[in-house]
Design an enzyme around this catalytic site. Sequence first.
Site, short mmCIF file in Angstrom:
data_model
loop_
_atom_site.label_atom_id
_atom_site.label_comp_id
_atom_site.label_asym_id
_atom_site.label_seq_id
_atom_site.Cartn_x
_atom_site.Cartn_y
_atom_site.Cartn_z
N HIS A 118 -2.06 -27.34 -19.14
CA HIS A 118 -0.41 -27.03 -19.12
C HIS A 118 -0.23 -26.01 -18.05
O HIS A 118 0.97 -25.68 -17.55
CB HIS A 118 -0.15 -26.57 -20.27
CG HIS A 118 -0.52 -27.30 -21.52
ND1 HIS A 118 -1.62 -26.98 -22.44
CD2 HIS A 118 -0.01 -28.27 -21.90
CE1 HIS A 118 -1.52 -28.08 -23.30
NE2 HIS A 118 -0.66 -28.64 -23.18
N ARG B 198 15.40 -20.24 -14.58
CA ARG B 198 15.62 -18.73 -14.69
C ARG B 198 14.22 -17.99 -13.94
O ARG B 198 14.55 -17.03 -13.33
CB ARG B 198 15.93 -18.42 -16.04
CG ARG B 198 16.28 -16.65 -15.89
CD ARG B 198 17.02 -16.41 -16.93
NE ARG B 198 18.45 -17.09 -17.07
CZ ARG B 198 18.90 -17.99 -17.82
NH1 ARG B 198 18.30 -18.13 -19.05
NH2 ARG B 198 19.93 -18.35 -18.05
N ARG C 24 4.39 -30.04 -15.35
CA ARG C 24 5.50 -30.33 -16.24
C ARG C 24 7.00 -29.58 -15.98
O ARG C 24 7.75 -29.45 -16.85
CB ARG C 24 5.54 -29.96 -17.96
CG ARG C 24 4.26 -30.97 -18.46
CD ARG C 24 4.18 -30.93 -20.11
NE ARG C 24 2.81 -31.78 -20.26
CZ ARG C 24 2.79 -32.16 -21.51
NH1 ARG C 24 3.55 -31.54 -22.51
NH2 ARG C 24 1.62 -32.67 -21.87
N GLY D 193 15.70 -13.91 -22.82
CA GLY D 193 16.52 -14.91 -23.05
C GLY D 193 17.68 -14.62 -23.98
O GLY D 193 18.04 -13.55 -24.05
N MET E 17 14.75 -18.34 -31.08
CA MET E 17 13.91 -19.53 -31.43
C MET E 17 12.50 -19.08 -31.25
O MET E 17 11.41 -19.83 -31.27
CB MET E 17 14.26 -21.01 -30.74
CG MET E 17 15.29 -21.50 -31.58
SD MET E 17 15.67 -22.99 -30.65
CE MET E 17 14.68 -23.91 -31.62
N GLU E 18 12.01 -18.05 -30.61
CA GLU E 18 10.86 -17.40 -29.89
C GLU E 18 10.21 -16.35 -30.30
O GLU E 18 8.96 -16.14 -30.18
CB GLU E 18 10.89 -17.81 -28.44
CG GLU E 18 11.08 -19.13 -27.90
CD GLU E 18 12.33 -19.51 -27.73
OE1 GLU E 18 12.73 -20.66 -27.58
OE2 GLU E 18 13.17 -18.47 -27.66
N ASP F 149 26.39 -16.00 -27.58
CA ASP F 149 27.33 -16.63 -28.32
C ASP F 149 27.25 -15.85 -29.71
O ASP F 149 26.06 -15.25 -29.87
CB ASP F 149 26.84 -18.38 -28.56
CG ASP F 149 25.50 -18.53 -29.20
OD1 ASP F 149 25.27 -18.65 -30.40
OD2 ASP F 149 24.39 -18.59 -28.38
#
Length: 234
Positions: free
Chosen positions: A4, A24, A43, A89, A180-181, A204
């Site tokens: 990867h 980013r 990828r 993030g 989410m991380e 948000d």
Amino acid sequence: MTAHINAQPTDFAETVIMPGDPLRAKYIAETYLTDAVEVTNVRNMLGYTGYYQGQRISVMGHGMGISSMVLYGHELINFFGVKRIIRIGSLGATQQHVEMRDVILAQAAGTDSPTNAKRSSGYHMATSATFSLLHKAYTKANEKGISVKVGNVFSGDLYYDPDEDMIPALERFGVLGIDMEVAGLYGLAHQQGIESLAILTVSDHCLTGEETTAQERQLSFNNMIELALETALN
């Protein structure tokens, strides 16, 4: 080189700043680093190494979700000698006093993902930032006049989560926001013995429905990026 990450063993600096979005990462390399070189692009998960104020620093995307964060983090640590990962993030706020575009320093992270428990024999270990990095980021933010909030976050496995009780529960427990991380990064860092920190920007608001525009997001994200770079310096 891994399946990867198509970099050479010495291509990455010991400190890697990791946004979710690989574009980013490209923006950071082109805007803030000198002599930046692309070191991986499998990828289109772009990674770069260059210099910030004379110190060698890398930046690479990690994708979305704990599984993606842990995959790239594991390979960076075990195959490329990375010792410190700073995630940057977005965050959805879950407290009324947390405002749009606030910069959040995640001192610890909860999760509904089973990933961390799988690596700790089924036990739910605490996942927290490296205190020295957290303290440094807070100090640097004060020096630069960047307003930050420090607290706990929650890393959800599902972006479109059907559980209507989740946000109210996070609000009751004083959790500042949801991503989410972060929990995956902190769990990996504890297991592997490296340093980690997440610096997030509220894009948000889960309670008010507010969202940032692209222009607002860019400006506030720059504060987060610059704080991460300053924190990365020895």
